[in-house]
Design a protein around this motif. Structure first.
Motif, PDB file in Angstrom:
ATOM      1  N   TYR A 160      28.713  43.905  28.461  1.00  0.00           N
ATOM      2  CA  TYR A 160      30.157  44.316  26.820  1.00  0.00           C
ATOM      3  C   TYR A 160      28.686  43.927  25.395  1.00  0.00           C
ATOM      4  O   TYR A 160      29.340  43.554  24.125  1.00  0.00           O
ATOM      5  N   GLY A 211      34.748  44.598  29.249  1.00  0.00           N
ATOM      6  CA  GLY A 211      36.240  43.686  29.636  1.00  0.00           C
ATOM      7  C   GLY A 211      37.106  45.154  28.870  1.00  0.00           C
ATOM      8  O   GLY A 211      37.022  45.645  27.691  1.00  0.00           O
ATOM      9  N   THR A 212      38.424  45.320  29.329  1.00  0.00           N
ATOM     10  CA  THR A 212      39.150  46.006  28.462  1.00  0.00           C
ATOM     11  C   THR A 212      39.243  45.673  27.618  1.00  0.00           C
ATOM     12  O   THR A 212      40.255  46.967  27.098  1.00  0.00           O
ATOM     13  N   ASP A 213      39.899  44.598  27.823  1.00  0.00           N
ATOM     14  CA  ASP A 213      40.783  43.949  26.624  1.00  0.00           C
ATOM     15  C   ASP A 213      39.762  43.085  25.491  1.00  0.00           C
ATOM     16  O   ASP A 213      40.193  42.115  24.920  1.00  0.00           O
ATOM     17  N   VAL A 219      35.863  48.774  24.446  1.00  0.00           N
ATOM     18  CA  VAL A 219      34.613  48.907  25.649  1.00  0.00           C
ATOM     19  C   VAL A 219      34.259  50.126  25.877  1.00  0.00           C
ATOM     20  O   VAL A 219      33.720  50.666  26.182  1.00  0.00           O
ATOM     21  N   LEU A 240      34.062  47.492  34.710  1.00  0.00           N
ATOM     22  CA  LEU A 240      35.437  47.997  33.819  1.00  0.00           C
ATOM     23  C   LEU A 240      35.835  46.890  34.299  1.00  0.00           C
ATOM     24  O   LEU A 240      36.356  46.450  35.691  1.00  0.00           O
ATOM     25  N   VAL A 241      36.142  45.838  33.692  1.00  0.00           N
ATOM     26  CA  VAL A 241      36.821  44.673  34.511  1.00  0.00           C
ATOM     27  C   VAL A 241      38.432  43.823  33.586  1.00  0.00           C
ATOM     28  O   VAL A 241      38.087  44.424  31.850  1.00  0.00           O
ATOM     29  N   LYS A 242      39.175  44.646  34.744  1.00  0.00           N
ATOM     30  CA  LYS A 242      40.908  45.231  33.784  1.00  0.00           C
ATOM     31  C   LYS A 242      40.649  43.828  33.049  1.00  0.00           C
ATOM     32  O   LYS A 242      41.026  43.156  34.006  1.00  0.00           O
ATOM     33  N   GLY A 243      41.591  43.632  31.736  1.00  0.00           N
ATOM     34  CA  GLY A 243      41.847  42.407  31.039  1.00  0.00           C
ATOM     35  C   GLY A 243      40.747  41.631  30.986  1.00  0.00           C
ATOM     36  O   GLY A 243      41.272  40.528  29.904  1.00  0.00           O
ATOM     37  N   SER A 255      35.650  37.193  38.008  1.00  0.00           N
ATOM     38  CA  SER A 255      35.523  39.059  38.372  1.00  0.00           C
ATOM     39  C   SER A 255      34.220  39.164  38.949  1.00  0.00           C
ATOM     40  O   SER A 255      33.679  37.531  39.675  1.00  0.00           O
TER      41      SER A 255
END
Length: 301
Positions: A160, A211-213, A219, A240-243, A255
């Motif tokens: 990130y 992270g997507t959020d 991102v 990509l780590v959802k949330g 994750s």
């Protein structure tokens, strides 16, 4: 008296790891003592091994404003137990210098570690770099150099990071840590960096985790770097780590980013070590995971 129990010695299932904190890698800059007698340090997680071990240089983030290099070391002990030395390095922050000097500091750390490879028990041919947040920005810039350079690496892990700051208008605001690190954006030498400034076909393979959020670093920053790596044909993975948000702890505990990063870096470190041992003309087979040759021997007192 209670009967004592007896246990048998077994073959070692991981390396014993020693911790060496507060080692100095730099106290001069351009031939002069740094202001105020400043010194830059690194903390070392060293697997006990009779053979040289691969090295990962870890660059912790902190908004370019602070560096607590020991803070995430506990999360990296399992990696060291596989036979990989980890050096978490300090660098100067935006309170002292601009971004390019922080990059130079980390390059100097890699050069120092290579020059002292024999004393530290590391393999100078197998060096990778890993950073998170601001540290990822530094790691990706350093990792763009050819692998055979004195400060070159065989692989990069970027968690990130900021890679195209000019694309985000909020970073140009007066209180932005990015503006503090880079200075006001402008033309020529004041232009902010972007991936195309340093990525080439010779850049190191990379794993990008985001992270997507993430509301601190969007991102899109990692995706911009991935696009440039793809354009030059540089091998890379994007996770990509959802949330997921801007959190090293969350990535490690919620994750599979941590074991995936271990596996990615370990495989490339092993390949680099094998290439050094066997030139490409006679190297065969695929890379095995790094397991630390000879790990598990008892440490000397």
């Amino acid at each position: 008296m209670t009967e004592p129990s007896t246990v048998a010695l077994t073959a070692p299932n991981h390396c014993f790891v020693e911790h060496y904190p507060g080692l100095v890698y730099k106290q001069f800059d351009e031939g002069l003592l740094m202001p105020g007698g400043r010194t830059l340090h690194f903390d070392l997680l060293k697997p006990v091994s009779p053979a040289p071990t691969p090295l990962v240089v870890f660059v912790k983030g902190g908004g370019f404003r602070n560096v607590h290099r020991a803070r995430y070391l506990p999360a990296l002990v399992p990696f060291a137990q596989t036979g990989v030395t980890v050096a978490s390095v300090e660098y100067r922050t935006s309170n002292e210098v601009r971004f390019s000097s922080a990059v130079d500091d980390v390059r100097d750390a890699i050069r120092y570690l290579r020059r002292h490879a024999a004393a530290l028990g590391i393999d100078p041919a197998a060096v990778a770099i890993w950073g998170n947040s601001a540290g990822a920005s530094i790691a990706s810039t350093v990792g763009a150099a050819p692998a055979d350079a004195e400060d070159g690496v065989c692989a990069v892990a970027s968690w990130y990071g900021v890679h195209d700051p000019a694309a985000v208008s909020a970073y140009q605001e007066a209180d932005s840590p990015i503006r503090s690190a880079l200075g006001p954006p402008g033309p020529g030498p004041d232009r902010w960096f972007c991936p195309s400034d340093h990525v080439t076909a010779d850049s190191a393979p990379s794993i990008l985790v985001h992270g997507t959020d993430d509301t601190v670093v969007d991102v899109s920053q990692s995706l911009a770097l991935a696009t440039e790596l793809d354009r030059h044909g540089v091998p890379h993975e994007v996770v990509l780590v959802k949330g997921g948000v801007h959190s090293f702890a969350q990535m490690c505990t919620r994750s599979d980013a941590l074991p995936r990063t271990f596996a990615f870096l370990g495989a490339h470190l092993r390949r680099a070590a094998l290439r050094a041992e066997h030139p490409p003309s006679d190297a065969v087979g695929t890379a095995a995971p790094v397991t630390g040759r000879g790990c598990g021997h008892p440490a000397t007192a």
